[in-house]
Write a protein that holds these residues in place. Structure first.
Motif, mmCIF file in Angstrom:
data_model
loop_
_atom_site.group_PDB
_atom_site.id
_atom_site.type_symbol
_atom_site.label_atom_id
_atom_site.label_comp_id
_atom_site.label_asym_id
_atom_site.label_seq_id
_atom_site.Cartn_x
_atom_site.Cartn_y
_atom_site.Cartn_z
ATOM 1 N N ASP A 3 0.798 -1.342 -0.147
ATOM 2 C CA ASP A 3 0.128 0.050 -0.028
ATOM 3 C C ASP A 3 0.750 1.189 0.019
ATOM 4 N N SER A 4 0.131 2.359 -0.277
ATOM 5 C CA SER A 4 0.911 3.578 -0.556
ATOM 6 C C SER A 4 1.559 4.127 0.747
ATOM 7 N N ASN A 5 1.189 3.941 1.805
ATOM 8 C CA ASN A 5 1.645 4.393 3.166
ATOM 9 C C ASN A 5 3.189 3.441 3.126
ATOM 10 N N PHE A 6 3.148 2.212 3.033
ATOM 11 C CA PHE A 6 4.495 1.415 3.251
ATOM 12 C C PHE A 6 5.365 1.931 2.289
ATOM 13 N N LEU A 7 5.057 2.478 0.846
ATOM 14 C CA LEU A 7 5.851 2.427 -0.128
ATOM 15 C C LEU A 7 6.334 3.879 0.237
ATOM 16 N N LYS A 8 5.676 4.671 0.684
ATOM 17 C CA LYS A 8 5.975 6.191 0.906
ATOM 18 C C LYS A 8 7.378 6.212 2.059
ATOM 19 N N GLU A 9 6.733 5.445 3.267
ATOM 20 C CA GLU A 9 7.794 5.348 4.382
ATOM 21 C C GLU A 9 9.187 4.607 4.128
ATOM 22 N N ASN A 10 9.080 3.545 3.362
ATOM 23 C CA ASN A 10 9.996 2.842 3.174
ATOM 24 C C ASN A 10 11.200 3.359 1.753
#
Ligand code: PLP
Length: 452
Positions: A3-10
């Motif tokens: 998901d988008s949050n995981f990708l942005k954070e990582n």
């Protein structure tokens, strides 16, 4: 897909981005591109914009070419890998070498040496040029000459002939024996010469001077991009490359054309050198060879060089150079399909027309925006504007570009900023309305930057 949050954070926690400060990439998530169609890309938040970068000067045929995609998946099913090191090869490697020789016949090319990308292709040309002289018994010819502002990738050889300190200073000492002369860059040059023809002569004189100074019999090759790309789309005067060719011939120096950007139609012709009516001794290619769909490249070898290697009776012509992925069958299959599609679509005329439209539009923007010091282009879909904080002093504006980029994106176009330059290199199949969309996004970006 996560998901988008995981990708942005990582994003930059576990990877370092090329050409970026790791901490900056951790602090500011870059645009995460998750899809593309035609000449448009889509980000993780679902926003769609025109790709004015063409991936990275490479997606010549746009993002939806089914023939290239099918060639890749078919080849993966049939044979995902085999090596081309001595003793084995694959059918796509053989077929592609035949096709490429035809494609670049007019440029005097006779053989292909396959690589995994542009830096590899440059490295191959540099190494083979030294070997060429050694086979002939000319052991002293080991040096390389090139142009300031030139970009030839980031391997140690390529970075050593690069003409931009950004890719050198932190990695020095570079390879010994590499020397750069001023580029035929009309907007800024040490001769203070604004007439392109006169500047061309001055740079040629300085090249001749450098050759004499170094000693012609110490120089293996001169390498240049027929139109300098990453350095800011510097278009030499038409007299320049023919005169370089003359000097190289006079002094026994090989001429390497770095066609990684200019090859396969980007400059409005199948190769950049064809604009100038010159046949080089070797050509470095990559990018448009597979339209960026899969990493691949080719160093093309001209007749003169090929003959010396192939007629060698000393045993020194065995090539001690190559990559695990040289002639990778999936890359080669992609390139065969891409060449066929490039020929079928023939984007040269469109690249030339849309390139003129983009260039004219940028010149119009220059009248409106004080920030634009110089606009360059006019040869295919390679255009640039150089931002300055003061037109009189031509002081480069190093921070405005980022503002322009952000605002242009909000207004529908992904552009590329490199130092004070904005580089525009969309797919060659772009339409008139999409070029207008890029120009109006640039207009909005420049307006924002002026008030920032
Ligand atoms: C003219 C030129 N040569 C070489 C390279 C290096 O290619 P790669 O990044 O595929 O290694 C580039 C990349 O932009 C290039 O523009």
């Amino acid at each position: 897909m996560k998901d988008s949050n995981f990708l942005k954070e990582n994003n930059a926690r576990h990877m370092w981005h090329p050409m970026a400060h790791p901490a900056e990439m951790q602090a500011t998530t870059p645009y995460i591109i998750t899809g593309a169609e035609g000449v448009k890309i889509r980000d993780i938040d679902g926003r769609e914009v025109v790709d004015a970068v063409g991936g990275l000067w490479c997606v010549n045929l746009g993002y939806s070419n089914t023939a290239i995609k099918k060639a890749i998946t078919d080849q993966l099913d049939r044979l995902p890998y085999y090596s081309a090191f001595s003793g084995t090869t694959t059918d796509p490697a053989i077929e592609l070498s035949y096709e490429l020789r035809e494609f670049f016949a007019e440029d005097g090319m006779a053989r292909a040496f396959f690589t995994s990308g542009g830096s590899d292709s440059v490295e191959t040309c540099l190494r083979l040029s030294r070997q060429y002289h050694k086979i002939r018994g000319d052991h002293g010819r080991t040096k390389f000459l090139s142009l300031k502002k030139g970009y030839h990738g980031t391997h140690f050889g390529g970075a050593s002939v690069n003409g931009n300190n950004r890719f050198r200073t932190m990695y020095e000492p570079m390879m010994p024996g590499c020397f750069q002369i001023a580029a035929p860059y009309t907007y800024r040059n040490p001769f203070n010469e604004s007439d392109p023809a006169k500047l061309s002569d001055l740079v040629i004189a300085s090249l001749a001077d450098e050759i004499e100074f170094q000693g012609a019999n110490t120089i293996a090759a001169f390498i240049m991009e027929p139109i300098l790309g990453s350095g800011g789309v510097i278009v030499p005067h038409e007299s320049f490359m023919p005169k370089v060719r003359e000097l190289c011939d006079r002094y026994g120096i090989l001429l390497i054309a770095d066609e990684v950007i200019t090859g396969f139609g980007r400059a409005g012709s199948w190769s950049g050198v064809r604009h100038w009516g010159v046949q080089p001794d070797m050509m470095a290619t990559a990018k448009g060879i597979t339209s960026g769909y899969i990493p691949f490249g080719a160093a093309m070898i001209g007749h003169k060089v090929a003959e010396v290697f192939e007629r060698d009776e000393t045993g020194t012509a065995s090539i001690g150079h190559g990559y695990t992925y040289s002639a990778h069958p999936v890359g080669a299959a992609a390139a065969i399909a891409c060449l066929a599609e490039t020929r079928r679509i023939d984007p040269r005329a469109n690249a030339a027309e849309r390139g003129v439209q983009m260039y004219a539009g940028m010149l119009k923007l220059q009248k409106k925006h004080e920030l634009i010091g110089d606009v360059r282009g006019g040869h295919g879909l390679m255009t640039a504007m150089e931002l300055v904080s003061d037109r009189a002093t031509k002081k480069p504006h190093m921070s405005a570009g980022k503002v322009v980029m952000k605002e242009a994106y909000e207004n529908g176009a992904m552009i590329r900023v490199s130092g004070a330059n904005i580089l525009i290199s969309p797919p060659l199949v772009i339409g008139e309305a999409e070029v207008d969309a890029i120009l109006s996004a640039l207009d909005a970006g420049l307006t924002k930057a002026a008030s920032a």
